[in-house]
Design a protein around this motif. Structure first.
Motif, PDB file in Angstrom:
ATOM      1  N   GLY A  49     -10.181  -8.816   3.807  1.00 24.06           N
ATOM      2  CA  GLY A  49      -9.233  -8.331   4.763  1.00 24.06           C
ATOM      3  C   GLY A  49      -8.993  -6.847   4.169  1.00 24.06           C
ATOM      4  N   GLY A  50      -9.693  -5.992   4.909  1.00 26.89           N
ATOM      5  CA  GLY A  50      -9.168  -4.264   4.687  1.00 26.89           C
ATOM      6  C   GLY A  50      -8.074  -3.581   5.935  1.00 26.89           C
ATOM      7  N   GLY A  51      -7.550  -3.165   5.645  1.00 23.61           N
ATOM      8  CA  GLY A  51      -5.936  -2.595   6.196  1.00 23.61           C
ATOM      9  C   GLY A  51      -6.047  -1.035   5.575  1.00 23.61           C
ATOM     10  N   VAL A  52      -5.316  -0.015   6.800  1.00 24.84           N
ATOM     11  CA  VAL A  52      -5.129   1.212   6.647  1.00 24.84           C
ATOM     12  C   VAL A  52      -3.673   1.624   6.909  1.00 24.84           C
ATOM     13  N   GLY A  53      -2.604   2.002   6.121  1.00 28.61           N
ATOM     14  CA  GLY A  53      -1.175   1.887   6.332  1.00 28.61           C
ATOM     15  C   GLY A  53      -1.260   3.945   6.040  1.00 28.61           C
ATOM     16  N   LYS A  54      -0.148   3.920   6.757  1.00 28.50           N
ATOM     17  CA  LYS A  54      -0.037   5.699   6.039  1.00 28.50           C
ATOM     18  C   LYS A  54       1.280   5.592   6.688  1.00 28.50           C
ATOM     19  N   ALA A  55       2.009   6.395   5.521  1.00 29.24           N
ATOM     20  CA  ALA A  55       3.365   6.296   5.140  1.00 29.24           C
ATOM     21  C   ALA A  55       4.007   8.015   4.759  1.00 29.24           C
ATOM     22  N   SER A  56       4.689   8.243   4.638  1.00 27.24           N
ATOM     23  CA  SER A  56       5.422   9.128   3.958  1.00 27.24           C
ATOM     24  C   SER A  56       5.970   9.746   2.480  1.00 27.24           C
ATOM     25  N   ASP A  57       5.856   7.702   1.639  1.00 28.82           N
ATOM     26  CA  ASP A  57       5.032   7.541   1.167  1.00 28.82           C
ATOM     27  C   ASP A  57       4.208   6.881   0.216  1.00 28.82           C
ATOM     28  N   VAL A  58       4.019   6.357  -0.810  1.00 29.30           N
ATOM     29  CA  VAL A  58       3.068   6.285  -1.039  1.00 29.30           C
ATOM     30  C   VAL A  58       2.804   5.007  -0.882  1.00 29.30           C
ATOM     31  N   ILE A  59       4.352   4.059  -1.313  1.00 28.36           N
ATOM     32  CA  ILE A  59       4.551   2.814  -1.589  1.00 28.36           C
ATOM     33  C   ILE A  59       4.510   2.300  -0.183  1.00 28.36           C
ATOM     34  N   GLY A  60       4.795   2.708   0.901  1.00 26.40           N
ATOM     35  CA  GLY A  60       5.134   2.242   2.361  1.00 26.40           C
ATOM     36  C   GLY A  60       3.813   2.097   2.885  1.00 26.40           C
ATOM     37  N   ALA A  61       2.787   3.161   2.588  1.00 22.74           N
ATOM     38  CA  ALA A  61       1.406   3.035   2.703  1.00 22.74           C
ATOM     39  C   ALA A  61       1.466   2.126   2.444  1.00 22.74           C
ATOM     40  N   LYS A 108       2.298  -0.823   1.556  1.00 24.08           N
ATOM     41  CA  LYS A 108       2.468  -2.309   2.399  1.00 24.08           C
ATOM     42  C   LYS A 108       2.079  -1.590   3.769  1.00 24.08           C
ATOM     43  N   LYS A 109       2.400  -0.684   4.174  1.00 23.49           N
ATOM     44  CA  LYS A 109       1.501  -1.116   5.303  1.00 23.49           C
ATOM     45  C   LYS A 109       0.305  -1.374   5.837  1.00 23.49           C
ATOM     46  N   GLY A 110      -0.826  -1.267   4.448  1.00 27.98           N
ATOM     47  CA  GLY A 110      -1.844  -1.063   4.309  1.00 27.98           C
ATOM     48  C   GLY A 110      -2.269  -3.024   4.273  1.00 27.98           C
ATOM     49  N   VAL A 111      -1.341  -3.512   3.060  1.00 28.44           N
ATOM     50  CA  VAL A 111      -1.852  -4.573   3.282  1.00 28.44           C
ATOM     51  C   VAL A 111      -1.430  -5.717   4.696  1.00 28.44           C
ATOM     52  N   ALA A 112      -0.467  -5.067   5.095  1.00 30.98           N
ATOM     53  CA  ALA A 112       0.499  -5.781   6.587  1.00 30.98           C
ATOM     54  C   ALA A 112      -1.335  -5.768   7.500  1.00 30.98           C
TER      55      ALA A 112
END
Length: 174
Positions: free
Chosen positions: A54-66, A68-72
């Motif tokens: 599965g592919g995902g996209v995550g956006k956050a103010s820091d790279v690690i948070g982005a 993690k959101k992408g993995v979820a």
């Protein structure tokens, strides 16, 4: 107490079977009243190398948070890959997403994954070992990853086709 620990370890084992690869990290800005608000966009592909990806996209103010959101997000958009004995796909297929088109063709054992960019990452994490793939149109990694997932989703096995037509598999060969 010991049972709870075992349950936690089992949950960790289930999570650890998933492998994640970052396709791209981009610094993006949003213009607001006070100036520009900086954030990061991560494109992540998640797979267990056993037929799920599965592919995902995550956006956050820091790279690690982005990431993690992408993995979820990737775990929410899982696709099942019908692999054959040669760890390849059952038939040629094409997938589309945005301006990107991805063409995939099964390959003989020992060929390897012949694909580029985001499509290669999607196929490797899906557990495909022998395949020929080509990105056509756009070179946008997000759309190419989505097009690869769409192509995988459109795959059908002989058994599923026989079931849809409600005839025995042997009749498909005739």
């Amino acid at each position: 107490m010991a049972e709870q620990r075992r349950k936690k370890n089992k949950n960790r084992e289930k999570d650890s079977e998933w492998k994640e690869r970052v396709v791209q990290i981009r610094r993006v800005t949003k213009v607001v009243k006070g100036g520009k608000k900086l954030s990061f966009r991560a494109i992540v592909v998640v797979g267990n190398e056993k037929g799920q990806v599965g592919g995902g996209v995550g956006k956050a103010s820091d790279v690690i948070g982005a990431v993690k959101k992408g993995v979820a997000d990737g775990k929410k958009h899982l696709v099942e890959v019908p692999l054959n004995k040669a760890y390849s796909i059952p038939h040629p297929t094409t997938g589309r997403a945005g301006g990107a088109r991805v063409f995939m063709r099964p390959a003989a054992p020992g060929t390897g994954v012949i694909a580029g960019g985001a499509v290669r990452i999607v196929l490797e994490l899906a557990g495909v070992r022998n395949i020929l793939a080509k990105q056509l149109g756009s070179d946008n990694p997000l759309n190419n990853a989505r097009a690869a997932a769409a192509a995988i989703e459109s795959l059908r096995t002989l058994a599923s086709v026989a079931e849809e037509r409600s005839i025995p598999i042997e009749k498909l060969y005739a």
